[in-house]
Structures are given as structure tokens and as C-alpha cells.
Design a protein around this motif. Sequence first.
Motif, PDB file in Angstrom:
ATOM      1  N   VAL A   1       0.932  -1.625   0.207  1.00 14.92           N
ATOM      2  CA  VAL A   1       0.349   0.115   0.398  1.00 14.92           C
ATOM      3  C   VAL A   1       0.988   1.375   0.289  1.00 14.92           C
ATOM      4  O   VAL A   1       0.582   2.300  -1.092  1.00 14.92           O
ATOM      5  N   ASP A   2       1.916   1.234   0.849  1.00 15.37           N
ATOM      6  CA  ASP A   2       2.880   2.108   1.104  1.00 15.37           C
ATOM      7  C   ASP A   2       3.735   3.436  -0.504  1.00 15.37           C
ATOM      8  O   ASP A   2       3.875   4.194  -0.961  1.00 15.37           O
ATOM      9  N   ARG A   3       4.268   1.946  -1.013  1.00 14.44           N
ATOM     10  CA  ARG A   3       5.078   1.883  -2.520  1.00 14.44           C
ATOM     11  C   ARG A   3       4.173   2.458  -3.446  1.00 14.44           C
ATOM     12  O   ARG A   3       4.328   3.227  -4.005  1.00 14.44           O
ATOM     13  N   ALA A   4       2.592   1.819  -3.174  1.00  8.85           N
ATOM     14  CA  ALA A   4       1.680   2.442  -4.143  1.00  8.85           C
ATOM     15  C   ALA A   4       1.093   3.962  -4.243  1.00  8.85           C
ATOM     16  O   ALA A   4       1.181   5.103  -4.608  1.00  8.85           O
ATOM     17  N   SER A   5       0.724   3.869  -2.593  1.00 10.50           N
ATOM     18  CA  SER A   5       0.519   5.564  -2.168  1.00 10.50           C
ATOM     19  C   SER A   5       1.710   6.664  -3.155  1.00 10.50           C
ATOM     20  O   SER A   5       1.003   7.728  -2.967  1.00 10.50           O
ATOM     21  N   ALA A   6       2.907   6.588  -2.100  1.00  8.75           N
ATOM     22  CA  ALA A   6       4.025   7.203  -2.710  1.00  8.75           C
ATOM     23  C   ALA A   6       4.060   7.746  -4.072  1.00  8.75           C
ATOM     24  O   ALA A   6       3.970   8.364  -4.346  1.00  8.75           O
ATOM     25  N   LEU A   7       3.738   6.437  -4.860  1.00 10.00           N
ATOM     26  CA  LEU A   7       3.769   6.782  -6.154  1.00 10.00           C
ATOM     27  C   LEU A   7       2.434   7.582  -6.804  1.00 10.00           C
ATOM     28  O   LEU A   7       2.887   8.590  -7.700  1.00 10.00           O
ATOM     29  N   LEU A   8       1.205   7.336  -6.016  1.00 11.17           N
ATOM     30  CA  LEU A   8       0.834   7.606  -6.691  1.00 11.17           C
ATOM     31  C   LEU A   8       0.350   9.474  -5.759  1.00 11.17           C
ATOM     32  O   LEU A   8      -0.158  10.931  -6.755  1.00 11.17           O
ATOM     33  N   ALA A   9       1.075   9.850  -4.541  1.00  7.99           N
ATOM     34  CA  ALA A   9       1.146  11.566  -4.415  1.00  7.99           C
ATOM     35  C   ALA A   9       2.200  12.175  -5.487  1.00  7.99           C
ATOM     36  O   ALA A   9       2.194  13.177  -5.259  1.00  7.99           O
TER      37      ALA A   9
ATOM     38  N   ALA B   1      -5.034  12.147  -2.976  1.00  7.94           N
ATOM     39  CA  ALA B   1      -6.146  11.045  -1.145  1.00  7.94           C
ATOM     40  C   ALA B   1      -5.954   9.758  -2.832  1.00  7.94           C
ATOM     41  O   ALA B   1      -6.346   9.482  -3.279  1.00  7.94           O
ATOM     42  N   ALA B   2      -5.549   8.479  -1.120  1.00 10.24           N
ATOM     43  CA  ALA B   2      -5.951   7.521  -1.120  1.00 10.24           C
ATOM     44  C   ALA B   2      -7.214   6.688  -0.512  1.00 10.24           C
ATOM     45  O   ALA B   2      -6.697   6.598   0.582  1.00 10.24           O
ATOM     46  N   LEU B   3      -7.769   5.970  -1.178  1.00  9.99           N
ATOM     47  CA  LEU B   3      -8.785   5.041   0.060  1.00  9.99           C
ATOM     48  C   LEU B   3      -8.285   3.463  -0.183  1.00  9.99           C
ATOM     49  O   LEU B   3      -8.513   2.800  -1.255  1.00  9.99           O
TER      50      LEU B   3
ATOM     51  N   SER C   1     -17.745  10.700   0.626  1.00 15.32           N
ATOM     52  CA  SER C   1     -18.727  12.380   0.695  1.00 15.32           C
ATOM     53  C   SER C   1     -17.995  13.036   1.493  1.00 15.32           C
ATOM     54  O   SER C   1     -18.379  13.963   2.404  1.00 15.32           O
ATOM     55  N   VAL C   2     -17.307  12.122   2.326  1.00 12.18           N
ATOM     56  CA  VAL C   2     -16.877  13.339   3.858  1.00 12.18           C
ATOM     57  C   VAL C   2     -15.428  13.195   3.342  1.00 12.18           C
ATOM     58  O   VAL C   2     -14.968  13.610   4.696  1.00 12.18           O
ATOM     59  N   VAL C   3     -14.935  13.168   2.411  1.00  6.77           N
ATOM     60  CA  VAL C   3     -13.181  13.603   2.706  1.00  6.77           C
ATOM     61  C   VAL C   3     -13.364  14.524   2.335  1.00  6.77           C
ATOM     62  O   VAL C   3     -13.903  15.657   1.664  1.00  6.77           O
ATOM     63  N   PRO C   4     -12.032  15.164   3.567  1.00  3.64           N
ATOM     64  CA  PRO C   4     -12.245  16.990   3.464  1.00  3.64           C
ATOM     65  C   PRO C   4     -11.678  17.265   2.290  1.00  3.64           C
ATOM     66  O   PRO C   4     -10.314  16.395   1.529  1.00  3.64           O
ATOM     67  N   ASP C   5     -11.966  18.124   2.141  1.00  7.49           N
ATOM     68  CA  ASP C   5      -9.965  18.777   1.143  1.00  7.49           C
ATOM     69  C   ASP C   5      -9.075  19.093   1.796  1.00  7.49           C
ATOM     70  O   ASP C   5      -7.736  19.216   1.158  1.00  7.49           O
ATOM     71  N   ALA C   6      -8.878  19.858   2.484  1.00  6.69           N
ATOM     72  CA  ALA C   6      -8.193  19.419   3.252  1.00  6.69           C
ATOM     73  C   ALA C   6      -6.530  18.020   3.906  1.00  6.69           C
ATOM     74  O   ALA C   6      -7.245  17.662   4.066  1.00  6.69           O
ATOM     75  N   THR C   7      -5.551  18.524   4.251  1.00  6.06           N
ATOM     76  CA  THR C   7      -5.046  17.065   4.887  1.00  6.06           C
ATOM     77  C   THR C   7      -6.002  16.728   5.824  1.00  6.06           C
ATOM     78  O   THR C   7      -6.384  17.237   6.848  1.00  6.06           O
ATOM     79  N   SER C   8      -5.938  15.301   6.087  1.00  4.28           N
ATOM     80  CA  SER C   8      -6.548  14.053   6.636  1.00  4.28           C
ATOM     81  C   SER C   8      -6.280  12.440   7.337  1.00  4.28           C
ATOM     82  O   SER C   8      -5.944  12.435   5.812  1.00  4.28           O
ATOM     83  N   ALA C   9      -7.550  12.469   7.362  1.00  2.00           N
ATOM     84  CA  ALA C   9      -7.393  10.321   7.799  1.00  2.00           C
ATOM     85  C   ALA C   9      -8.689  10.594   8.000  1.00  2.00           C
ATOM     86  O   ALA C   9      -9.317  11.131   8.985  1.00  2.00           O
TER      87      ALA C   9
ATOM     88  N   ARG D   1      -5.941   8.488   3.511  1.00  5.37           N
ATOM     89  CA  ARG D   1      -4.812   9.214   3.325  1.00  5.37           C
ATOM     90  C   ARG D   1      -4.730  10.699   2.352  1.00  5.37           C
ATOM     91  O   ARG D   1      -4.840  10.245   1.324  1.00  5.37           O
ATOM     92  N   ARG D   2      -5.043  11.841   3.311  1.00  4.50           N
ATOM     93  CA  ARG D   2      -4.695  13.373   2.017  1.00  4.50           C
ATOM     94  C   ARG D   2      -3.590  13.838   2.616  1.00  4.50           C
ATOM     95  O   ARG D   2      -3.825  13.912   3.835  1.00  4.50           O
ATOM     96  N   PRO D   3      -2.376  13.677   2.278  1.00  4.02           N
ATOM     97  CA  PRO D   3      -2.167  12.982   0.722  1.00  4.02           C
ATOM     98  C   PRO D   3      -2.081  11.321   1.376  1.00  4.02           C
ATOM     99  O   PRO D   3      -1.650  11.216   2.313  1.00  4.02           O
TER     100      PRO D   3
END
Length: 221
Positions: free
Chosen positions: A85-93, A99-101, A120-128, A144-146
Motif C-alpha cells: 500500500v505504501d509503495r503504491a501510495s508514494a507513487l500516486l502522491a 488522496a488514496a482510499l 462524500s465525507v473526504v475533506p479537502d484539507a490534509t486528513s485521514a 490518507r490525504r495526501p
Amino acid sequence: MSTVILVPVKDPAKAKARMAPILTAEERSLLAQTMFEDLAEALCAPPERHVVLVTNSEAASERARSLGWRRVLWEEEQISESNSVDRASALLAREGVAAALRVPADVPLIRAQDIDELLSVVPDATSALLVPSWDRTGTNVLLRRPPDLFPSRFGPNSLVLHTQEAWRAQVPLAIVENERIALDLDDAADILRFTELDSETRTGRLLQKLRIAERIVQNVR
């Protein structure tokens, strides 16, 4: 691209090792593939969803492409769920994904509306955001966002560990309850809980065909 749905999938031949006492290798592989199909149905619409598969399974890769999923990230080796998950998430970032769900492939009760509600509840700001397992020890969904906001900690007590990671990162954290997503099938206790629900899923029909509840009871004796 705002939010990607990230689905990690093991090679079915190596999946669900904790069920070895009650299922043969062939049955475990079939169960993993069947749960993946239930998840795929929940992710199939609407078309604007961005679904990314990370896997070393040829079968899962071919299925994802046939479903029109946005991308398949191929792994030469799988070290752990968190590593995948983290390798894929780092690439996407790095590619600018906001954000990645992460959604696991072993939550057969999940429905399209569950995905819609989470997004629908994902905020625009940095969050989890976390969706706990039914026993409130595991993490069945992680947003995680980002995408590389903090490390994944899947495994025993991951709910507490992910909560601690969010605290260290000093970001807002939402814990969202969802009964369907909460029930992942990892062991005999999960299967017994699932079979009591009499669900209209491919997984439910397979477990009924295998008479799995009876076999678990016999194994305990």
C-alpha cells in the motif's frame, strides 16, 4: 485526480493462510477470487471512479483491466500489506493524486453506496479516515490525504497504530463505522459471523456450498 481507490490483492494461491485449518489451498484461492468479485461489483460504478489495483496476481490484473479499472500496479514481490500500500501510495502522491482510499479485497458485504458515503465525507484539507474491523482492532479502510501522509500499519492492532500515526502527523482523523465494511474474512470467527447474516453475495453462496460453518464446528470438536 482527487481521490484514488487503492485495492491491494495477494496472489490467490497465497491468500488466506490463516484459514488453512478449515479450507484447502484450492478452496482458499477460490474464496479470495470470489470475495474480489464481490468487491469489484461495488466498485464498478460510477465510471468516474479511479480504481487502482496493486498486485502480483495475473488473474486479478486481467480482471481489473476487463472491468476498466484505471490502472494496475504490478509487484515483483509482496513483502507485506503495508509495504504494498505504501509503495503504491508514494507513487500516486508523486503523480499528484490528492488522496488514496485503501479498500481490501476481503470485505464481500461492501456496496457501492458505502464507497459513495466514504468519498462524500473526504475533506479537502490534509486528513485521514479509518473504518474499523468489527472487533475494533483492525483497520478495514484507510484514507490518507495526501496518499503518503503517514505509514501504513496493517496487521494486529492496526486501528490503534493508525490512530497513533495520525496523531504523530498532527492531522484531523475521522473514524467512520460501517457494518458491511467492518466484516473482513480472515479467520473462522469472521466466517461464522458472516454466515449468520445469510447475505446475497457470491461469497455467501460459495461458503454455503462448501458447508463451511459445519466444518468449522466439526474442527473445533
